[in-house]
Design a protein around this motif. Structure first.
Motif, PDB file in Angstrom:
ATOM      1  N   ARG A 115       0.832  -1.203   0.000  1.00  0.00           N
ATOM      2  CA  ARG A 115       0.000   0.000   0.000  1.00  0.00           C
ATOM      3  C   ARG A 115       0.865   1.251   0.000  1.00  0.00           C
ATOM      4  O   ARG A 115       0.588   2.221  -0.715  1.00  0.00           O
ATOM      5  N   LEU A 118       2.355   1.766  -3.474  1.00  0.00           N
ATOM      6  CA  LEU A 118       1.343   2.309  -4.381  1.00  0.00           C
ATOM      7  C   LEU A 118       1.125   3.795  -4.114  1.00  0.00           C
ATOM      8  O   LEU A 118       0.901   4.581  -5.050  1.00  0.00           O
ATOM      9  N   HIS A 119       1.203   4.168  -2.846  1.00  0.00           N
ATOM     10  CA  HIS A 119       1.090   5.585  -2.482  1.00  0.00           C
ATOM     11  C   HIS A 119       2.221   6.389  -3.116  1.00  0.00           C
ATOM     12  O   HIS A 119       1.991   7.492  -3.642  1.00  0.00           O
ATOM     13  N   GLU A 121       3.813   5.645  -5.832  1.00  0.00           N
ATOM     14  CA  GLU A 121       3.541   5.726  -7.269  1.00  0.00           C
ATOM     15  C   GLU A 121       2.493   6.800  -7.568  1.00  0.00           C
ATOM     16  O   GLU A 121       2.587   7.505  -8.582  1.00  0.00           O
ATOM     17  N   SER A 122       1.494   6.930  -6.681  1.00  0.00           N
ATOM     18  CA  SER A 122       0.468   7.966  -6.875  1.00  0.00           C
ATOM     19  C   SER A 122       1.054   9.366  -6.750  1.00  0.00           C
ATOM     20  O   SER A 122       0.500  10.328  -7.294  1.00  0.00           O
ATOM     21  N   LEU A 123       2.188   9.461  -6.037  1.00  0.00           N
ATOM     22  CA  LEU A 123       2.881  10.741  -5.924  1.00  0.00           C
ATOM     23  C   LEU A 123       3.853  10.962  -7.075  1.00  0.00           C
ATOM     24  O   LEU A 123       4.637  11.914  -7.048  1.00  0.00           O
ATOM     25  N   ARG A 124       3.798  10.048  -8.064  1.00  0.00           N
ATOM     26  CA  ARG A 124       4.611  10.137  -9.280  1.00  0.00           C
ATOM     27  C   ARG A 124       6.105   9.978  -8.998  1.00  0.00           C
ATOM     28  O   ARG A 124       6.955  10.577  -9.670  1.00  0.00           O
ATOM     29  N   ARG A 125       6.416   9.165  -7.986  1.00  0.00           N
ATOM     30  CA  ARG A 125       7.818   8.826  -7.763  1.00  0.00           C
ATOM     31  C   ARG A 125       8.269   7.907  -8.891  1.00  0.00           C
ATOM     32  O   ARG A 125       7.506   7.055  -9.349  1.00  0.00           O
ATOM     33  N   TYR A 184       4.038   7.066   6.963  1.00  0.00           N
ATOM     34  CA  TYR A 184       2.812   6.859   6.190  1.00  0.00           C
ATOM     35  C   TYR A 184       1.768   6.122   7.027  1.00  0.00           C
ATOM     36  O   TYR A 184       0.583   6.510   7.043  1.00  0.00           O
TER      37      TYR A 184
END
Length: 416
Positions: A115, A118-119, A121-125, A184
């Motif tokens: 999780r 995925l977080h 990735e959502s921050l465009r890392r 997180y």
């Protein structure tokens, strides 16, 4: 014919013909054919499977090669199957097939780690950043599961400190991943106490390191240790001279192309892979002779414009890591004592800088020869010029008795 509508015999024949075109040796082609016949062919025959595809190959591997320990022979059979799958899909075969480890984040804690990733990735890392965190968290997961801790609620500060202290390298990366992960969880109220706070002021010392250098005699011993009777030796000797005589990095040796060699003016002209800076270097006689020897009698037939190729089929251009590894192994096996010193191509670059300093070359000259962007980078090499540093040292003046007796000598009493 569709690729996946090939019989195993048709696929094997096509793959063997490809190997012949790529100049694989008869012995190596014969070994592949033997492994196919005794492995995947027999497997498909027993199950009456006519057409080969990658799923059939994976089924064969999972059925016949099980367990955590894979023998060298089993590894060869795995390779023979992957070669067929790759050829069927691409019509070509890479020199090496890299299978990244599947670092599965399992269990309750592993699910929370997924999780968190995925977080990110959502921050465009970027993918490299996310994969880096995955690796460090996977190592932590293995560590805590080894202590029979399977929920985040039971993880305490001492567990994090124990794990960080067990890490020999990349402590800064490990600490960063743990801080972000537990931060997180805390921010999302998965946990109500953040154990990574203990790492908030964590510090690790960074020791000052001197560049590894080798004397002129040691460098000559390293160069002369290379056996130049075969293609590999001729190639390795030419690459080594580029490192020792011209100070080229492994990346620049790997990317050296024919267009970079100006035979008419006896120069090299290249754009450095690391910095992008254009440099012009002299084509020294020894270096030129080594290159000619390799190109005439060692280099395999290839359409590649790069100078240095692998000496095993398919004869593709060498990668940076392959050049660095090859030169490092030569130094390690040369008989020169490498204790306390690095022994890769960069050490040869440092050694060349040391020779320049011994010959009293100026910093701008050394900077230009090594292709540094600024002389500030070259200045770091002054640390290895011990002779000059000793000459710069000032004598410590004698201290007279009057110094200690001033003001009655009360302050200095008992300190003499």
């Amino acid at each position: 014919m569709e690729p996946e509508k090939q019989t195993i015999s048709e696929l094997m024949n096509s793959c063997a013909q490809y190997f012949e075109r790529e100049s694989f040796s008869e012995a190596r082609i014969g070994r592949y054919q033997t492994m196919w016949k005794t492995g995947i062919v027999r497997f498909m025959s027993e199950r009456s499977i006519l057409y080969y595809n990658a799923a059939v190959g994976e089924e064969y591997i999972s059925t016949h090669i099980a367990g955590s320990i894979v023998t060298p022979l089993q590894r060869d059979f795995i390779r023979s199957v992957y070669v067929l799958s790759e050829f069927q899909a691409k019509g070509a075969v890479n020199k090496r097939r890299y299978h990244p480890l599947d670092r599965k984040l399992t269990g309750e804690i592993g699910g929370l780690m997924e999780r968190f990733l995925l977080h990110l990735e959502s921050l465009r890392r970027c993918r490299a950043t996310v994969n880096g965190h995955r690796w460090y968290l996977y190592r932590f997961l293995v560590f805590i599961e080894g202590k029979h801790l399977f929920t985040v609620e039971v993880i305490r500060e001492e567990h994090l400190l124990s794990f960080v202290s067990s890490v020999a390298n990349t402590k800064i990366c490990v600490v960063s991943s743990l801080r972000l992960f537990f931060g997180y969880l805390y921010d999302n109220r998965v946990i109500f106490h953040n154990p990574s706070e203990v790492l908030k002021h964590h510090r690790w010392g960074r020791k000052e390191k001197l560049p590894s250098v080798y004397t002129a005699n040691e460098v000559l011993k390293i160069e002369s240790s290379i056996n130049r009777v075969d293609a590999t030796g001729k190639r390795d000797y030419a690459m080594m001279l580029l490192a020792t005589r011209l100070g080229l990095r492994a990346s620049d040796i790997a990317h050296l192309s024919f267009e970079n060699i100006i035979w008419e003016s006896s120069t090299f002209t290249l754009s450095q892979f690391k910095t992008g800076k254009e440099i012009v270097l002299p084509l020294l006689a020894d270096v030129g002779e080594a290159l000619i020897d390799y190109l005439k009698y060692g280099r395999k037939r290839s359409e590649s414009t790069r100078v240095f190729l692998y000496t095993r089929a398919p004869f593709t251009s060498m990668e940076n890591a392959a050049v660095a590894g090859t030169l490092g192994r030569i130094v390690a096996s040369s008989g020169v004592d490498t204790t306390g010193r690095k022994h890769g191509p960069h050490a040869m670059r440092h050694s060349l800088a040391s020779r320049f300093l011994e010959n009293r070359e100026t910093i701008p000259v050394i900077s230009e020869a090594l292709g540094h962007r600024t002389t500030a980078t070259t200045g770091s090499y002054l640390r290895i010029d011990l002779e000059s540093l000793i000459q710069c040292a000032l004598d410590v003046p004698d201290v007279t008795e009057e110094f200690y007796e001033q003001k009655g000598g009360v302050f200095y009493e008992g300190q003499v």
